[in-house]
Design a protein around this motif. Structure first.
Motif, PDB file in Angstrom:
ATOM      1  N   THR A 181     133.580  61.194  19.400  1.00 51.42           N
ATOM      2  CA  THR A 181     133.750  60.943  20.808  1.00 51.42           C
ATOM      3  C   THR A 181     132.438  61.291  21.592  1.00 51.42           C
ATOM      4  O   THR A 181     131.711  61.996  21.235  1.00 51.42           O
ATOM      5  N   LYS A 189     136.117  52.505  23.348  1.00 49.09           N
ATOM      6  CA  LYS A 189     137.421  52.647  23.704  1.00 49.09           C
ATOM      7  C   LYS A 189     137.250  53.726  24.783  1.00 49.09           C
ATOM      8  O   LYS A 189     136.556  54.882  24.358  1.00 49.09           O
ATOM      9  N   ASP A 237     139.161  57.067  26.726  1.00 49.74           N
ATOM     10  CA  ASP A 237     140.392  57.495  26.733  1.00 49.74           C
ATOM     11  C   ASP A 237     140.404  58.286  28.328  1.00 49.74           C
ATOM     12  O   ASP A 237     139.622  58.808  28.760  1.00 49.74           O
ATOM     13  N   ASN A 281     142.671  60.056  29.482  1.00 51.73           N
ATOM     14  CA  ASN A 281     143.053  61.355  29.686  1.00 51.73           C
ATOM     15  C   ASN A 281     142.051  62.414  29.354  1.00 51.73           C
ATOM     16  O   ASN A 281     142.328  63.573  30.038  1.00 51.73           O
ATOM     17  N   THR A 282     141.185  61.995  28.850  1.00 52.63           N
ATOM     18  CA  THR A 282     139.815  62.772  28.839  1.00 52.63           C
ATOM     19  C   THR A 282     138.732  62.401  29.374  1.00 52.63           C
ATOM     20  O   THR A 282     137.646  63.332  29.494  1.00 52.63           O
ATOM     21  N   SER A 330     134.478  56.272  22.689  1.00 54.71           N
ATOM     22  CA  SER A 330     134.267  56.454  21.252  1.00 54.71           C
ATOM     23  C   SER A 330     134.198  54.966  20.908  1.00 54.71           C
ATOM     24  O   SER A 330     134.479  53.999  21.788  1.00 54.71           O
TER      25      SER A 330
END
Length: 229
Positions: free
Chosen positions: A14, A66, A68, A70-71, A75
């Protein structure tokens, strides 16, 4: 992508580089402009993948990003399609001496050239994933690069600017498209080579020389009314 399955290796990397609060704020603004969150996220991911490949990738490599939500982390992964000799052709000695273009032009019925950066043979794929199928995808995580944060921030900014321009263009087309055939008012912006640019507020209209009334003269900032064709 075909209906065949995609196999993803568990190990992932990540990139902690995007401010999630800022991302959500920007996405909210775009929703107000009529651009969905999914559309914006896809645009950001596609731009990030292109930037990563340009800086660190190889010719022919298929890279995906990708994000994310949520965070706020990114990646990256390399995608390889499972093939056999019925789906690709293998270069002869003469072809091997001449690197092929990333996007080759194929004649009718010609198979694409095998490229180890984006293809993996079925027998090799099954050594990694026993039930791998033809035309499925194997996903290989790509390691983070220390200096990609700066590139990512710049790329995200460019995507946002581009999407803002697209949204404004569509909004202007919607607004003035419904006024075609009507009389609109604006102020003279400038006169160049016989044409007149008219400031209509959110857009600039142009009155060509041949559509002006003979002998009529205009001054900068003068308010005029004109037919919107």
């Amino acid at each position: 992508m075909s209906a065949a399955r995609t196999f993803l290796f568990k190990k992932t990397y990540t990139f902690h580089m995007l401010d999630l609060k800022t991302i959500h704020a920007v996405l909210g603004e775009f929703e107000d402009r009529g651009i969905s969150r999914d559309t914006m996220i896809e645009a950001i991911e596609a731009a990030m993948a292109t930037a990563y490949k340009k800086e660190y990738g190889k010719r022919g490599q298929v890279v995906r990003a990708k994000l994310d939500m949520n965070t706020g982390t990114l990646s990256f992964e390399q995608v390889k399609t499972v093939v056999d000799d019925t789906m690709v052709r293998f270069p002869d000695e003469d072809e091997e001496e001449h690197p092929h273009k990333e996007h080759e032009e194929l004649s009718e019925g010609e198979l694409p050239r095998y490229d180890a950066e984006k293809h993996i043979l079925l027998e090799d794929a099954r050594r990694i994933k026993r039930d791998a199928e033809l035309d499925s995808e194997l996903i290989f995580p790509l390691e983070p690069q220390d200096d990609f944060g700066r590139i990512a921030a710049q790329t995200a900014k460019q995507v946002v600017i581009q999407k803002i321009r697209e949204a404004e263009k569509l909004s202007i087309l919607d607004e003035f498209g419904g006024k075609r055939g009507e009389i609109v008012s604006g102020s003279v912006q400038r006169m160049e080579r016989g044409s007149i640019d008219v400031d209509l507020g959110r857009a600039t209209g142009v009155i060509p020389y041949e559509e002006q009334i003979p002998g009529e003269r205009f001054r900068p900032l003068e308010r005029i009314r004109s037919y919107l064709g």
